[in-house]
Design a protein around this motif. Structure first.
Motif, mmCIF file in Angstrom:
data_model
loop_
_atom_site.group_PDB
_atom_site.id
_atom_site.type_symbol
_atom_site.label_atom_id
_atom_site.label_comp_id
_atom_site.label_asym_id
_atom_site.label_seq_id
_atom_site.Cartn_x
_atom_site.Cartn_y
_atom_site.Cartn_z
ATOM 1 N N LYS A 183 4.719 2.910 -10.087
ATOM 2 C CA LYS A 183 5.924 3.600 -10.515
ATOM 3 C C LYS A 183 7.110 2.653 -10.569
ATOM 4 O O LYS A 183 7.261 1.759 -9.746
ATOM 5 C CB LYS A 183 6.228 4.754 -9.537
ATOM 6 N N THR A 210 3.039 -2.001 -6.823
ATOM 7 C CA THR A 210 2.385 -1.186 -5.814
ATOM 8 C C THR A 210 1.232 -0.387 -6.416
ATOM 9 O O THR A 210 1.381 0.256 -7.451
ATOM 10 C CB THR A 210 3.392 -0.211 -5.180
ATOM 11 N N PHE A 251 -1.350 2.771 -5.770
ATOM 12 C CA PHE A 251 -1.273 3.993 -4.992
ATOM 13 C C PHE A 251 -2.662 4.503 -4.609
ATOM 14 O O PHE A 251 -3.644 4.266 -5.302
ATOM 15 C CB PHE A 251 -0.525 5.074 -5.780
ATOM 16 N N ASN A 310 6.352 11.022 0.178
ATOM 17 C CA ASN A 310 6.842 10.981 -1.196
ATOM 18 C C ASN A 310 5.665 10.975 -2.170
ATOM 19 O O ASN A 310 4.772 10.137 -2.071
ATOM 20 C CB ASN A 310 7.697 9.736 -1.421
ATOM 21 N N GLU A 368 4.164 10.059 -5.513
ATOM 22 C CA GLU A 368 4.459 9.081 -6.547
ATOM 23 C C GLU A 368 4.028 9.558 -7.931
ATOM 24 O O GLU A 368 4.616 9.165 -8.932
ATOM 25 C CB GLU A 368 3.762 7.746 -6.223
ATOM 26 N N ASP A 369 2.983 10.383 -7.989
ATOM 27 C CA ASP A 369 2.517 10.875 -9.282
ATOM 28 C C ASP A 369 1.661 12.109 -9.036
ATOM 29 O O ASP A 369 1.193 12.355 -7.914
ATOM 30 C CB ASP A 369 1.700 9.793 -10.004
ATOM 31 N N LEU A 375 1.681 6.352 -1.484
ATOM 32 C CA LEU A 375 1.517 5.003 -0.962
ATOM 33 C C LEU A 375 0.303 4.956 -0.042
ATOM 34 O O LEU A 375 0.032 5.925 0.681
ATOM 35 C CB LEU A 375 2.765 4.569 -0.199
#
Length: 369
Positions: free
Chosen positions: A290, A295, A297, A324, A326-327, A346
Motif C-alpha cells: 500500500k 511492505t 502483507f 489496521n 491494509e486491504d 502487516l
C-alpha cells in the motif's frame, strides 16, 4: 476523502482550469473543490460538462478566467493539440496533462513549437474500470503514484504547482523521464490490459457450468478487461514499441510452457513449468504494498454468514482489536450461504488478529489460492 487529508494545509493556489470532464478530470475537480480551490471546467461535450458541474467538480469555465494551472484530461490522440491550445490561450499558466503516455505528446508539442517552459506532463496511476464523471471520486488518487515526466525545457521550481497538485490530492509524486515512464507503464499497465482482455475473451464461449466455477483467481486476472476498448486502442498505439517488446518476451515465456505441456512427461518438461511458475513468484514479490511501500502483507480469510450487516460487524471488530486493515477482498458465489473476506494486514499483526477474531466467534479459513 479522509478527514486528515481534508484538514491538511492546502499547497495549491487557484484558479485551476480542467479540460476534459471524464473520470480523471472530474475526480481532480472534486478533490480540489473539496479543498476550496477555484476550479473551472471545460469539455467539448456540453452534457459531460454539465454532469461534472452537477457533481460539484467545479464551475463552467468563463471567457475571462486566468488560471494559474491548467490540467488537460483528454484522450491521448488529442492531448498534444489541446495542451498546445491551452498554452497559447493562457500565457501565464503552467499546463500539465494526465495522459497515460508521455513521450508522444512531448515530441508532438516540440514539433508544434509550443512553449515547453510552461508544460510539464504527468500521469496518475489511478483509475477505475468505469469511466465518465458518474464514476469520479474525490479520493481516487489517495496513496497512488503520480508520475511527473520532467524534460529539459522546464525547471524544477517552475513545475512546482504540478507537485503541489499531486500532494494536495493525496498522491505520491514520482519523477521520471517521458521515456522511462512509457517503458514502465508498458510493463505494469498496458501489457496487463492486453493479457487481461485476451484471457477474458476465452470466457466468452465458456459454458454456463464453467462460468459458474469462476473464483477470485480468474476475476483478478480479468478485472481490467471491462475497460473501454476505444481508449485502449489509442493508448496502445501511442506506446506501441515498448508494449510490443514486452509482449514478445511474454510470448517467448508462454511458448516455453506450451511446449512443455505438449509432452508433459518428456525430460525437463516439469522443470520448465516449475521454473516458469517460480519466476512468477519472484516477480509478484517485487510488487509494492500500500502507498508504494515495499511492505508485503499477510492475509487472513474470514468466513462470513450471508446475512445483512455481517461484513460491517467484522470491520468494526477489526477496528476494536486495534489492527489496521491494509486491504480487503470479497468473494461470494451465487447461492452460497457464506462469503469469504480476505483481510490483508502487516505480518506482525496476523497472529493477534486471527486469535482475537476466533475468540469473538469468527471462523478463519486458509489463504486463497
Amino acid at each position: 476523502m479522509s478527514d486528515a487529508l481534508l484538514g491538511a494545509d492546502r499547497r495549491l493556489e487557484g484558479p485551476v482550469r480542467i479540460v476534459g470532464t471524464g473520470l480523471l478530470g472530474t475526480s481532480i475537480g472534486l478533490a480540489l473543490s473539496e479543498r476550496g480551490v477555484d476550479v473551472s471546467l471545460a469539455d467539448a461535450s456540453p452534457a459531460s460538462l454539465a454532469l461534472a458541474v452537477d457533481y460539484g467538480a467545479g464551475r463552467p469555465a468563463g471567457e475571462h478566467d486566468e488560471p494559474r494551472l491548467v490540467v488537460v484530461c483528454v484522450p491521448p490522440d488529442v492531448t498534444a493539440a489541446v495542451v498546445a491550445a491551452e498554452l497559447a490561450a493562457h500565457p501565464s499558466a503552467l499546463v500539465t496533462d494526465v495522459a497515460s503516455v508521455k513521450l508522444a505528446p512531448l515530441e508532438q508539442l516540440r514539433a508544434l513549437g509550443a512553449d515547453l517552459t510552461r508544460y510539464l506532463g504527468s500521469h496518475p496511476m489511478a483509475g477505475r474500470e468505469r469511466g465518465g464523471a458518474i464514476a469520479a471520486r474525490a479520493d481516487l488518487f489517495i496513496g497512488r503514484p503520480w508520475v511527473i515526466a520532467g524534460h529539459d525545457g522546464i525547471g524544477y521550481r517552475d513545475g512546482g504547482p504540478v507537485e503541489d497538485l499531486i500532494l494536495d490530492l493525496g498522491a505520491t509524486p514520482i519523477e521520471m523521464t517521458a521515456e522511462e515512464h512509457d517503458r514502465s507503464v508498458a510493463l505494469v499497465s498496458h501489457v496487463p490490459q492486453v493479457v487481461s482482455s485476451l484471457m477474458a475473451a476465452r470466457l466468452a464461449e465458456a459454458s454456463d457450468a464453467a462460468a459458474g466455477l469462476a473464483g477470485q483467481g480468474v476475476r483478478d486476472v480479468t478485472r481490467v478487461a471491462a475497460s473501454d476498448p476505444a481508449l485502449w486502442v489509442q493508448i496502445l498505439g501511442a506506446n506501441a514499441a515498448p508494449v510490443h517488446e514486452a509482449l514478445v518476451a511474454l510470448r517467448t515465456d508462454l511458448d516455453g510452457v506450451i511446449g512443455a505441456l505438449e509432452q508433459p512427461t518428456a525430460p525437463g518438461a516439469r522443470r520448465a513449468v516449475a521454473e516458469a511458475l517460480a519466476a512468477g513468484n519472484a516477480g509478484v514479490a517485487r510488487l509494492p504494498g500500500k502507498h508504494g511501500t515495499r511492505t508485503q502483507f499477510a492475509a487472513l480469510v474470514v468466513m462470513i454468514d450471508d446475512r445483512p450487516g455481517e461484513l460491517g460487524r467484522l470491520l468494526v471488530e477489526i477496528g476494536e482489536i486495534g489492527v489496521n486493515m491494509e486491504d480487503l477482498r470479497l468473494e461470494h458465489s451465487p447461492g452460497a450461504q457464506i462469503g469469504l473476506a480476505e483481510i490483508a494486514v502487516l505480518p506482525e499483526a496476523e497472529q493477534r488478529l486471527s486469535e482475537e477474531l476466533a475468540r469473538r466467534g469468527w471462523r478463519i479459513a486458509g489463504a486463497w489460492q
